[in-house]
Write a protein that holds these residues in place. Sequence first.
Motif, PDB file in Angstrom:
ATOM      1  N   VAL A  24     -17.579 -24.613  -8.952  1.00 16.55           N
ATOM      2  CA  VAL A  24     -16.783 -24.361  -7.952  1.00 16.55           C
ATOM      3  C   VAL A  24     -15.614 -23.699  -8.759  1.00 16.55           C
ATOM      4  CG1 VAL A  24     -15.119 -25.045  -6.207  1.00 16.55           C
ATOM      5  CG2 VAL A  24     -17.266 -26.191  -6.331  1.00 16.55           C
ATOM      6  N   ILE A  25     -15.241 -22.286  -8.233  1.00 15.96           N
ATOM      7  CA  ILE A  25     -13.992 -21.618  -8.867  1.00 15.96           C
ATOM      8  C   ILE A  25     -13.015 -21.494  -7.805  1.00 15.96           C
ATOM      9  CG2 ILE A  25     -13.627 -19.364  -9.660  1.00 15.96           C
ATOM     10  CD1 ILE A  25     -16.729 -19.305 -10.703  1.00 15.96           C
ATOM     11  N   PHE A  83     -13.129 -32.754  -8.674  1.00 11.94           N
ATOM     12  CA  PHE A  83     -11.760 -33.065  -9.124  1.00 11.94           C
ATOM     13  C   PHE A  83     -11.128 -34.053  -7.935  1.00 11.94           C
ATOM     14  CE2 PHE A  83      -7.227 -32.074  -8.461  1.00 11.94           C
ATOM     15  CZ  PHE A  83      -6.930 -31.986  -9.865  1.00 11.94           C
ATOM     16  N   PRO A  84     -10.145 -34.971  -8.376  1.00 17.59           N
ATOM     17  CA  PRO A  84     -10.212 -35.070  -9.840  1.00 17.59           C
ATOM     18  C   PRO A  84     -11.514 -35.979 -10.546  1.00 17.59           C
ATOM     19  CG  PRO A  84      -8.763 -36.706  -8.725  1.00 17.59           C
ATOM     20  CD  PRO A  84      -9.409 -35.738  -7.541  1.00 17.59           C
ATOM     21  N   GLY A 103      -3.717 -19.449 -11.522  1.00 16.74           N
ATOM     22  CA  GLY A 103      -4.845 -18.963 -12.225  1.00 16.74           C
ATOM     23  C   GLY A 103      -6.277 -19.626 -11.733  1.00 16.74           C
ATOM     24  N   GLN A 104      -7.194 -19.221 -12.641  1.00 16.20           N
ATOM     25  CA  GLN A 104      -8.531 -19.687 -12.211  1.00 16.20           C
ATOM     26  C   GLN A 104      -8.826 -21.027 -12.917  1.00 16.20           C
ATOM     27  OE1 GLN A 104     -12.190 -17.425 -13.582  1.00 16.20           O
ATOM     28  NE2 GLN A 104     -12.159 -16.973 -11.642  1.00 16.20           N
ATOM     29  N   HIS A 105      -9.578 -21.998 -11.888  1.00 16.86           N
ATOM     30  CA  HIS A 105      -9.885 -23.263 -12.475  1.00 16.86           C
ATOM     31  C   HIS A 105     -11.450 -23.183 -12.077  1.00 16.86           C
ATOM     32  CE1 HIS A 105      -5.874 -24.568 -12.714  1.00 16.86           C
ATOM     33  NE2 HIS A 105      -5.446 -24.035 -11.746  1.00 16.86           N
ATOM     34  N   GLU A 106     -12.127 -23.876 -12.940  1.00 14.60           N
ATOM     35  CA  GLU A 106     -13.773 -24.240 -12.660  1.00 14.60           C
ATOM     36  C   GLU A 106     -14.131 -25.539 -12.778  1.00 14.60           C
ATOM     37  OE1 GLU A 106     -16.158 -21.594 -15.183  1.00 14.60           O
ATOM     38  OE2 GLU A 106     -15.056 -19.797 -14.472  1.00 14.60           O
ATOM     39  N   TYR A 107     -14.823 -26.014 -11.892  1.00 10.52           N
ATOM     40  CA  TYR A 107     -15.301 -27.341 -11.986  1.00 10.52           C
ATOM     41  C   TYR A 107     -16.710 -27.266 -11.625  1.00 10.52           C
ATOM     42  CZ  TYR A 107     -10.352 -28.005 -10.988  1.00 10.52           C
ATOM     43  OH  TYR A 107      -8.959 -27.928 -10.954  1.00 10.52           O
ATOM     44  N   PRO A 108     -17.582 -27.891 -12.627  1.00 14.58           N
ATOM     45  CA  PRO A 108     -19.023 -27.728 -12.661  1.00 14.58           C
ATOM     46  C   PRO A 108     -19.728 -29.033 -11.673  1.00 14.58           C
ATOM     47  CG  PRO A 108     -18.383 -28.771 -14.513  1.00 14.58           C
ATOM     48  CD  PRO A 108     -16.984 -28.279 -14.029  1.00 14.58           C
ATOM     49  N   ALA A 172     -18.361 -26.197  -0.622  1.00  9.38           N
ATOM     50  CA  ALA A 172     -17.147 -26.790  -1.333  1.00  9.38           C
ATOM     51  C   ALA A 172     -15.939 -26.774  -0.532  1.00  9.38           C
ATOM     52  CB  ALA A 172     -16.978 -25.533  -2.563  1.00  9.38           C
ATOM     53  N   THR A 173     -15.177 -27.882  -0.648  1.00  8.96           N
ATOM     54  CA  THR A 173     -13.950 -28.176   0.111  1.00  8.96           C
ATOM     55  C   THR A 173     -12.885 -28.417  -0.807  1.00  8.96           C
ATOM     56  OG1 THR A 173     -15.257 -29.063   2.040  1.00  8.96           O
ATOM     57  CG2 THR A 173     -12.861 -29.259   1.878  1.00  8.96           C
ATOM     58  N   VAL A 174     -11.739 -27.869  -0.642  1.00  6.29           N
ATOM     59  CA  VAL A 174     -10.552 -28.064  -1.481  1.00  6.29           C
ATOM     60  C   VAL A 174      -9.557 -28.971  -0.545  1.00  6.29           C
ATOM     61  CG1 VAL A 174      -8.497 -27.235  -2.587  1.00  6.29           C
ATOM     62  CG2 VAL A 174     -10.731 -26.067  -2.897  1.00  6.29           C
ATOM     63  N   GLU A 175      -9.400 -30.126  -0.665  1.00  8.58           N
ATOM     64  CA  GLU A 175      -8.553 -30.872   0.097  1.00  8.58           C
ATOM     65  C   GLU A 175      -7.177 -30.721  -0.264  1.00  8.58           C
ATOM     66  OE1 GLU A 175     -10.075 -34.774   0.669  1.00  8.58           O
ATOM     67  OE2 GLU A 175     -12.223 -34.188   1.096  1.00  8.58           O
ATOM     68  N   ARG A 176      -6.315 -30.544   0.855  1.00 10.42           N
ATOM     69  CA  ARG A 176      -4.974 -30.636   0.423  1.00 10.42           C
ATOM     70  C   ARG A 176      -4.144 -31.529   1.318  1.00 10.42           C
ATOM     71  NH1 ARG A 176      -3.531 -24.327   0.467  1.00 10.42           N
ATOM     72  NH2 ARG A 176      -2.920 -24.543   2.839  1.00 10.42           N
ATOM     73  N   SER A 177      -2.906 -31.512   1.336  1.00 10.17           N
ATOM     74  CA  SER A 177      -2.253 -32.603   2.175  1.00 10.17           C
ATOM     75  C   SER A 177      -2.424 -32.466   3.663  1.00 10.17           C
ATOM     76  CB  SER A 177      -0.598 -32.495   1.747  1.00 10.17           C
ATOM     77  OG  SER A 177      -0.241 -31.372   2.648  1.00 10.17           O
TER      78      SER A 177
END
Length: 185
Positions: A24-25, A83-84, A103-108, A172-177
């Motif tokens: 996930v980038i 993540f985390p 910046g760019q973050h990568e999570y395998p 892929a889901t980026v969960e925020r507040s």
Amino acid sequence: MLVRIDLDDPRDFYTNLDFISGRVILDLTRDENVSAIRVKLEGESRTVIVPQARRPSLDPLPNQHHTIPTENHKILYKVSQVFPTQDPVAAPSMGLSYTLRAGQHEYPFRFEIPLNNDCSDPEFEQIYYKSRFSNFGLVEVEQLKYNHVKRVLPPSLMEFPGKAEIKYFIKATVERSIFKENIRS
């Protein structure tokens, strides 16, 4: 904020017991607060019953509203929190977030396609929903808690669009507040 999925070895076909891996980038133009990043491997079947042509005397009136029966069914549901990266039993409580720098973050991630259908991930659901909703006093959500017959996963089916389809995908889901929209890919 942009999120995308990059597969390590993209192929035209995957089958039972194959592994699907990738990253996930996350591209951030500024610092962002993130609660979690999760990846799901899902499969869904959708069937529509289209009635045969009927005699004119049995057809509905021209302005009469009628629905076409549709069945959607989840046949595969696997979740991985990338993540985390921590012990899932120690899942963060609601409201906890982490600041990721611009910046760019990568999570395998890596999934194995099971042999049989797998409609839920009970271990993840128990941890996730308890941590998500217990702080608000809400009743624990019962998602995908149906008893299903175990069968070999069917192949993708796209030849009958709108009538019968079986699709597999990675989300892929980026969960925020709680007050910000989650970002998905």
